[in-house]
Structure formats: structure tokens, C-alpha cells
Scaffold this motif. Structure first.
Motif: not given
Length: 206
Positions: A27-31, A43-45, A112-116
């Protein structure tokens, strides 16, 4: 075997849809940065789940789940990362408040990949989930390794589809979420939720 498999899929689908840290991170990244960043986070998740899946099939996750010391180290690292993301969101809301109304809002820092990926790799609950629950759901007609591998692939696929669909749903309301007041509120809410999940992870028992 088919009935067992469909039952396992149903259980995994329900567990996948239960809101948790993954949904808060997405949610944080998408918003904040749009659907592309949201899907990269998904994808990272998913990659993080596959890492745990490989470790589970190899038997290494069982070692982590059985070792209190190793579990605690991974748990605290994961909790610290979630709290870090939460604090980052709260600070972002304060920066957005001091920004001029016409000024563009800065996207969140970090890949974002690394975050997930990091949010999942440092979540020992997945190891406990995979080693504790999946064996009970594996179809009896397959070997233990094949059954576990199949269910890991099912779980990662369900996660990718569910969170990916959630990201696209958020993107359709992007104009609403881009309003400065709404975005500040979302940053505060997701920040508080992430910190809450971080504290929950830190105090969780194996």
C-alpha cells in the motif's frame, strides 16, 4: 489427491487474503509511487516467499524454526526493518505537510524490489508457516518434497495475483490518493500499521 489439493488451495487462499505486513508495504509503495512500484514490490515479496520455499524444501527452514537463537535474530531484524519503513512513512507525512501545495510529492526512497524482498526474507513466521502448516496440507499422492514444492508455488502464485490485483485497484483511485491531505493520512496510517506489525513480530513466539 485432487480433493486434498483443492482443500490446500482454499486454505492458502484465505491465509493469503488476510491483511498483514505485505499488504501494508505494498500500500505504501503503490500509493506513494504508483502501480509500477507497487508491482515491483509485489515481485520482491514473491521472490522472498520463493527463497523461504527453497529453504523449506531443502530442510533449512526447519532448522531456523527449531532454533530459538536463530529465530530471535531473524525476528528482530525483520521487526526492525518494518519499524524503519513505518518511521520513514511518518517522516514522509511530515515533509509533505511542510511542502508547498503545488510542489510535487517525492516518492519513497529505496528500491521497491528490495523493500518487498527484505520484508519477507526477514519474516521468520514464513519459515514456521511453511514447516508447520504446509506439510499437513501436502497431497498424500506426492512425495513430501514434491508436495511441499507444489504448495509453495501455489502460495507464491496466489500472493502475486492477490497483491497484484490490489495494486491495480489502488491505481484506479490514484487521483484520490494523490491529494496531499489524503496522502499524508495514508502515510500516517501505513506508518503506524507497519510499526505495529514490527512490534508484533518482535514480540512473537516461534
Amino acid at each position: 489427491m485432487l480433493v486434498q489439493f483443492m482443500t490446500a488451495v482454499g486454505v492458502l487462499a484465505v491465509l493469503t487474503m488476510v491483511p498483514g505486513p505485505d499488504m501494508a508495504v505494498v500500500t505504501k509503495r503503490a500509493v506513494s509511487a504508483g502501480w509500477q512500484d507497487g508491482l515491483r514490490t509485489v515481485g520482491g515479496i514473491t521472490l522472498g516467499l520463493l527463497v523461504w520455499g527453497v529453504l523449506t524444501v531443502a530442510g533449512l527452514a526447519a532448522v531456523l524454526a527449531a532454533s530459538a537463537a536463530v529465530y530471535t535474530v531473524v525476528k528482530l531484524a525483520g521487526a526492525a526493518y518494518l519499524v524503519f519503513l513505518g518511521v520513514q512513512a511518518l517522516l514522509q507525512s511530515r515533509r509533505d505537510r511542510s511542502r508547498a501545495p503545488a510542489a510535487p510529492l517525492a516518492p519513497p526512497a529505496g528500491n521497491p524490489w528490495r523493500t518487498g524482498l527484505v520484508s519477507n526474507v526477514f519474516n521468520p513466521k514464513i519459515a514456521v508457516f511453511y514447516t508447520g502448516l504446509l506439510p499437513t496440507l501436502a497431497p498424500s499422492g506426492l512425495s513430501p518434497h514434491a508436495g511441499m514444492a507444489l504448495l509453495v508455488l501455489v502460495h507464491t502464485s496466489l500472493t502475486a495475483v492477490w497483491l497484484g490485483g490490489y495494486v491495480m485497484l489502488l491505481s484506479r483511485a490514484r487521483a484520490f490518493f494523490e491529494r496531499p491531505a489524503v496522502r499524508r493520512t495514508m502515510d500516517r496510517v501505513t506508518g503506524a500499521v507497519l510499526i505495529g506489525f514490527g512490534l508484533k513480530v518482535a514480540t512473537a513466539q516461534p
